[in-house]
Design an enzyme around this catalytic site. Structure first.
Site, PDB file in Angstrom:
ATOM      1  CG  HIS A   1      -1.015   3.958   4.316  1.00 32.83           C
ATOM      2  ND1 HIS A   1      -1.838   3.222   5.165  1.00 32.83           N
ATOM      3  CD2 HIS A   1      -0.454   3.073   3.461  1.00 32.83           C
ATOM      4  CE1 HIS A   1      -1.784   1.948   4.821  1.00 32.83           C
ATOM      5  NE2 HIS A   1      -0.944   1.826   3.796  1.00 32.83           N
TER       6      HIS A   1
ATOM      7  CG  ASP B   1      -3.076   5.135   7.773  1.00 31.19           C
ATOM      8  OD1 ASP B   1      -1.930   4.730   8.057  1.00 31.19           O
ATOM      9  OD2 ASP B   1      -3.498   5.213   6.607  1.00 31.19           O
TER      10      ASP B   1
ATOM     11  CB  SER C   1      -0.943   0.011   1.211  1.00 30.67           C
ATOM     12  OG  SER C   1      -0.225  -0.176   2.419  1.00 30.67           O
TER      13      SER C   1
END
Length: 465
Positions: A445, A442, A182
């Protein structure tokens, strides 16, 4: 005074001498020498560039816009996401080709984040590439904007601003693929958003999970793709919902979902690493050869994930080289195929990631404030060494002149940006459910715009070299 005496002594002689051109050569040389001495004295005692008034004072030095007090992190001006970025794009007027003289090498791994008052290079809320992916932190409700106002400053060189015009000129009639996990997807989305500020992209393919996507910039016939392959080799991801607690990696089999497309890819960016830290069973030659983090009842040999990661990266690069040779180069008259490997991008969870750990920092770490961890250091080292070895082997081979490997060394600059993650703002209005409800964070990312855009600045300079 000396110049005036000279003129007075020789003025009458020059006026009466009608036969100057007929003088003997030695005497003529003497007169020329006198004239040169006079001119030199004139410039010595009379400065033609001096100001008319000696009372003029020099202007005070002007500080760079990012020079601030140590604790003053951000400029007070409000953020205007709709205004174009007033950047001086270096490289706009030159093509990203290998025929131009390469710029001197730069170590982008050594530097610091410095304040930058300019607006971001694109509007994250308006970029279609990330509207469903939880990376547009401002659109999801993140109110602080400080993370947008930093730029990476290498210690011994400069990192030019990203030039979408120059990048699209190079990418014209070419296909760039981002392969990996990702974070590879995160960087690909960043590139599409950066380029969309110059030319509109068209999404021509998307699988239901968004793990395989492809954009085309019609104006340039330029293609950017994402291939989901978190292990680079063939693997089966663990699924807690299905009761599968371990990844299954087949070290001698490649992920043909992307490897089979090499003939149509002109440049690839590989980014993997985080999934290797998850408990996994390793297969090679039809047998289980090891396991990382497995329970005792599996009775498999415990294996270091560092060793497996090194093995996988080495095998992958060797297979790319082999298939490239089989296709006879495959690049035609295009520039040499580039395979860039992004180094490990650390997370900043303040605790265990799966137990609601936040990332609360609001500014980058300063130089020397945080040391790079052991895992980050080793994972980075594996990629840097593998890229260097593969590039050296390609350069030494008479059949691989069209293939080039390079490391995108982003580990240090990423490690210093704990403020650049979505945190709870991976979804719109994360606190709407009220206090006391668990909120997922998160801290792996990157917000967009954000630090991940710097990855593509380095990618552009890697292409230039």
């Amino acid at each position: 005074m000396l110049f005036a005496n000279f003129l007075k002594t020789h003025q009458q002689q020059l006026q009466n001498d009608k036969q100057l051109l007929l003088l003997p050569r030695r005497q003529l040389v003497t007169y020329a020498l006198y004239a040169l001495i006079a001119v030199a004295l004139l410039y010595l005692f009379v400065d033609p560039a001096a100001p008319a008034s000696s009372s003029a004072k020099p202007s005070p030095p002007v500080a760079a816009p990012w020079v601030q007090e140590e604790d003053e992190l951000l400029p007070p001006s409000p953020l205007n996401l709709s205004s174009p970025r007033p950047y001086n794009y270096q490289g706009d007027e030159r093509s990203l080709t290998t025929t131009a003289p390469p710029p001197p090498p730069c170590d982008y791994s050594d530097g610091e984040w410095v304040p930058d008052p300019r607006p971001p290079p694109y509007d994250g809320a308006a970029c279609e590439a990330i509207k469903d992916d939880g990376r547009s932190c401002a659109a999801n409700g993140r109110a602080d904007t400080g993370y947008l106002h930093w730029r990476w400053q290498p210690r011994r060189c400069d990192l030019p601003d990203f030039s979408p015009a120059a990048f699209l000129r190079w990418l014209g009639d070419r296909h760039m693929a981002f392969v990996g996990d990702s974070l590879a997807r995160n960087q690909a989305e960043s590139l599409v958003c950066l380029l969309s500020a110059w030319s509109p992209p068209e999404l021509v393919h998307r699988d239901p999970d968004g793990r395989f996507r492809r954009w085309v910039f019609r104006e340039h016939n330029a293609t950017v793709s994402i291939f989901w392959s978190p292990f680079l080799v063939r693997g089966v991801e663990k699924s807690e919902r299905a009761g599968v607690r371990y990844n299954e990696l087949f070290l001698d089999a490649f992920d043909e979902r992307w490897m089979s497309q090499l003939g149509a890819i002109d440049a690839a960016v590989l980014s993997a690493g985080q999934w290797f830290r998850i408990p996994s069973v390793y297969h090679d030659g039809g047998a289980v050869v090891g396991c990382y983090g497995c329970a005792a009842e599996l009775n498999h040999t415990e294996t270091s994930f560092f060793a497996v990661f090194r093995d996988v990266v080495g095998r992958t690069l060797a297979e790319i080289t082999r298939r490239r040779h089989e296709k006879g180069g495959g690049g035609g008259d295009k520039t040499p195929q580039l395979v860039a490997l992004a180094t490990f991008s650390p997370s900043h969870f303040e605790g265990e990631w799966n137990k609601g750990a936040p990332c609360t920092k609001k500014r980058p770490y300063r130089k020397g404030e945080k040391e790079l961890g052991y895992t980050e250091t080793e994972m980075r080292k594996i990629v840097v060494e593998a890229a260097a070895a593969a590039n050296a082997a390609a350069a030494a081979s008479s059949t691989s002149t069209a293939l080039r490997f390079a490391a995108l060394d982003v580990t240090a600059l990423a490690d210093m940006r704990p403020d650049g993650h979505p945190g709870p703002y991976m979804r719109k209005n994360p606190f709407a459910a009220g206090e006391g409800r668990p909120v997922q964070n998160d801290c792996l990312h990157w917000c967009m715009p954000g630090p991940v855009d710097t990855f593509n600045q380095i990618l552009q300079q890697t292409i230039l070299r």
